[in-house]
Design an enzyme around this catalytic site. Structure first.
Site, mmCIF file in Angstrom:
data_model
loop_
_atom_site.group_PDB
_atom_site.id
_atom_site.type_symbol
_atom_site.label_atom_id
_atom_site.label_comp_id
_atom_site.label_asym_id
_atom_site.label_seq_id
_atom_site.Cartn_x
_atom_site.Cartn_y
_atom_site.Cartn_z
ATOM 1 N N ASP A 89 -8.144 -4.867 -3.477
ATOM 2 C CA ASP A 89 -7.956 -3.739 -4.392
ATOM 3 C C ASP A 89 -8.281 -4.106 -5.834
ATOM 4 O O ASP A 89 -8.786 -3.272 -6.592
ATOM 5 C CB ASP A 89 -6.505 -3.254 -4.334
ATOM 6 C CG ASP A 89 -6.254 -2.274 -3.213
ATOM 7 O OD1 ASP A 89 -7.229 -1.829 -2.574
ATOM 8 O OD2 ASP A 89 -5.078 -1.940 -2.969
ATOM 9 N N HIS A 107 1.324 3.462 -3.142
ATOM 10 C CA HIS A 107 0.237 4.260 -3.722
ATOM 11 C C HIS A 107 0.663 5.708 -3.951
ATOM 12 O O HIS A 107 0.262 6.332 -4.936
ATOM 13 C CB HIS A 107 -0.984 4.242 -2.805
ATOM 14 C CG HIS A 107 -1.992 3.210 -3.175
ATOM 15 N ND1 HIS A 107 -2.804 3.317 -4.271
ATOM 16 C CD2 HIS A 107 -2.324 2.028 -2.596
ATOM 17 C CE1 HIS A 107 -3.602 2.265 -4.348
ATOM 18 N NE2 HIS A 107 -3.322 1.460 -3.336
ATOM 19 N N GLN A 125 0.809 -1.208 0.000
ATOM 20 C CA GLN A 125 0.000 0.000 0.000
ATOM 21 C C GLN A 125 0.846 1.263 0.000
ATOM 22 O O GLN A 125 0.439 2.307 -0.516
ATOM 23 C CB GLN A 125 -0.934 0.003 1.213
ATOM 24 C CG GLN A 125 -1.980 -1.090 1.156
ATOM 25 C CD GLN A 125 -2.832 -1.019 -0.098
ATOM 26 O OE1 GLN A 125 -3.516 -0.030 -0.344
ATOM 27 N NE2 GLN A 125 -2.775 -2.066 -0.913
ATOM 28 N N GLU A 130 -8.273 2.458 6.672
ATOM 29 C CA GLU A 130 -9.002 2.057 5.467
ATOM 30 C C GLU A 130 -8.902 0.535 5.262
ATOM 31 O O GLU A 130 -9.911 -0.144 5.064
ATOM 32 C CB GLU A 130 -8.419 2.789 4.268
ATOM 33 C CG GLU A 130 -9.031 2.397 2.938
ATOM 34 C CD GLU A 130 -8.316 3.022 1.758
ATOM 35 O OE1 GLU A 130 -8.898 3.038 0.667
ATOM 36 O OE2 GLU A 130 -7.167 3.484 1.908
ATOM 37 N N HIS A 131 -7.684 0.022 5.244
ATOM 38 C CA HIS A 131 -7.454 -1.414 5.081
ATOM 39 C C HIS A 131 -6.846 -1.970 6.359
ATOM 40 O O HIS A 131 -5.897 -1.385 6.882
ATOM 41 C CB HIS A 131 -6.472 -1.696 3.937
ATOM 42 C CG HIS A 131 -6.814 -1.051 2.640
ATOM 43 N ND1 HIS A 131 -6.194 0.108 2.195
ATOM 44 C CD2 HIS A 131 -7.710 -1.404 1.682
ATOM 45 C CE1 HIS A 131 -6.691 0.436 1.013
ATOM 46 N NE2 HIS A 131 -7.615 -0.463 0.679
ATOM 47 N N HIS A 157 -49.972 23.092 11.137
ATOM 48 C CA HIS A 157 -49.771 21.651 11.090
ATOM 49 C C HIS A 157 -50.926 20.940 11.803
ATOM 50 O O HIS A 157 -51.463 19.935 11.316
ATOM 51 C CB HIS A 157 -48.447 21.267 11.786
ATOM 52 C CG HIS A 157 -47.244 21.373 10.922
ATOM 53 N ND1 HIS A 157 -46.747 22.583 10.475
ATOM 54 C CD2 HIS A 157 -46.404 20.419 10.430
ATOM 55 C CE1 HIS A 157 -45.670 22.372 9.746
ATOM 56 N NE2 HIS A 157 -45.434 21.064 9.707
#
Length: 437
Positions: free
Chosen positions: A353, A254, A251, A319-320, A413
């Site tokens: 992924d 990235h 990762q 995230e992961h 109302h």
């Protein structure tokens, strides 16, 4: 043993300062596209991507040419990945049910699940043209039943990326555009002279794309605001340093700001992984990127107990989360804050992924505390309805409604209720007063 940090990454404050720098740039671009439309998109595309085609939307012939450049094996691989995404999305769609129930005699309440009318699926280019992002957006929206799906991805090497275009096409995109960045998000969200606006924009992107989605949210729907990719490896001494370092590096490549964190209860594994990370960087072709992420954002945390590991992991809300322990299901049972879990040494984040079928567009920046990732339900609107079938039911509900409106002082109302009590319940209720209990 207290929790130890063998390695720290950049602070949250430093990261937030980075994000603040793009805000004004994005605001200006959105305003420019809103006011000038296609002319603004063309100028920005030439400026940022050195890309000035006659039109940004690809023709059927251009799409076919992109598909033809791929080998049969490459096309088969794309189709396999899309089949996995489609299968899981279909199972998710089938779990979403319409509801209709009679809650009181004569009172029927329900909800319908309907796809949004139109979606734009963004596929990043950047360092790596993310072919898989086409599957995650387009295929999932298609399964949800979205009638109009448009896609965009920036040019790579001065032309559309054939694999990305092929994935968009095979996934079922109705319109394919080759442009990127904030100008692409703005054009699809706001519309131009040649592009009809969409109801929703999904897909990952760089900090500018994420900020554009943030500023546009409300005028359009979005999946989530996805920042730099994040990974957390949770491991004990049942695995080795090579496996841990490999999954962290997977990762870290990235970008230059990708948090990669090891959380373990083994001090020896922590030390060995740091050493192994450096060894692998010496032979990794993408080390120039991954090494910067590891240097600036990598962390190594040593905890004592499984309970401490869960607490730290939930605080990070990554995230992961790759779990490689003797009992990975312990974390499935006890963790609450994560984008996606990858349980056991036989799986890994790259599977998610690229191909296994779960969606890779996931919450970052601790957003996992309050949302999950992109899934078929993100493209579905759950809209309620009600029916009152009898006079008696209307008068009953109206009596309660009248008195509740009086508590709030909302007289008009209350009269919506009172008029029905008068007509359907045959009761004399003076105008502007509540129905007696």
């Amino acid at each position: 043993m207290a929790i130890q940090y063998l390695k720290h990454g950049r602070s949250a404050e430093e990261s937030s300062q980075d994000a603040a720098k793009v805000r004004d740039v994005v605001t200006g671009i959105l305003a420019d596209v809103a006011s000038r439309g296609d002319a603004a998109v063309a100028g920005l595309s030439a400026k940022f991507d050195n890309w000035s085609p006659e039109r940004f939307r690809l023709s059927e012939d251009e799409i076919a040419n992109c598909v033809r450049t791929l080998s049969p094996g490459q096309l088969d691989d794309i189709k396999f990945a899309q089949a996995q995404v489609r299968n899981f999305a279909q199972a998710q769609r089938e779990s979403i049910r319409d509801v209709e129930i009679e809650t009181l005699p004569g009172v029927v309440l329900g909800h319908k699940n309907m796809p949004v009318d139109s979606v734009a699926c963004y596929v990043p280019g950047g360092k790596f043209p993310l072919v898989a992002s086409a599957h995650m957006g387009v295929v999932t929206a298609k399964v949800a039943g979205v009638p109009r799906i448009i896609t965009a991805s920036p040019p790579v090497g001065g032309k559309p990326n054939p694999a990305v275009v092929a994935a968009m096409h095979l996934g079922g995109a109705d319109e394919i555009y080759t442009f990127g960045g904030v100008q692409a998000i703005a054009a699809m969200a706001l519309g131009t002279q040649t592009i009809d606006p969409v109801a929703m924009v999904v897909g990952p992107g760089n900090a500018f794309v994420a900020e554009a989605k943030r500023q546009l949210f409300g005028r359009i729907g979005i999946d989530l605001i996805a920042g730099p990719s994040e990974t957390l490896v949770i491991a004990d001494d049942s695995v080795d340093a090579e496996l841990c370092a490999t999954d962290l590096l997977g990762q870290a490549e990235h970008g230059f700001n990708t948090p990669a964190v090891l959380l373990t209860n083994s001090l020896q594994l922590a030390k060995d992984t740091i050493a192994e990370f450096e060894r692998l960087l010496d032979i990794l072709p993408t080390a120039n990127t991954a090494g910067v992420s590891w240097r600036d954002y990598g962390e190594v945390i040593v905890a004592d107990t499984l309970e401490e590991m869960v607490a730290v992991a939930d605080r990070i809300a990554s995230e992961h989360v790759q779990v490689m322990t003797r009992d990975p299901d312990y974390f499935l049972k006890n963790m609450k804050n994560y984008g996606a879990l990858f349980l056991g040494a036989r799986t890994n984040v790259a599977y998610g992924d690229k191909v296994i079928g779960t969606n890779h567009t996931l919450p970052t920046g601790k957003a996992a505390r309050y949302t999950g990732g992109l899934w078929v339900g993100k493209f579905i609107k759950t809209c309620t309805y009600q029916k009152v079938l009898t006079d008696e039911a209307s008068a009953l509900i109206g009596s309660y409604c009248s008195r509740l409106c009086a508590i709030e002082g909302m007289i008009a109302h209350g009269e919506q209720a009172n008029i029905r009590v008068r007509r359907f319940g045959n009761r004399d209720v003076p105008y502007g007063t509540a129905v007696p209990a």
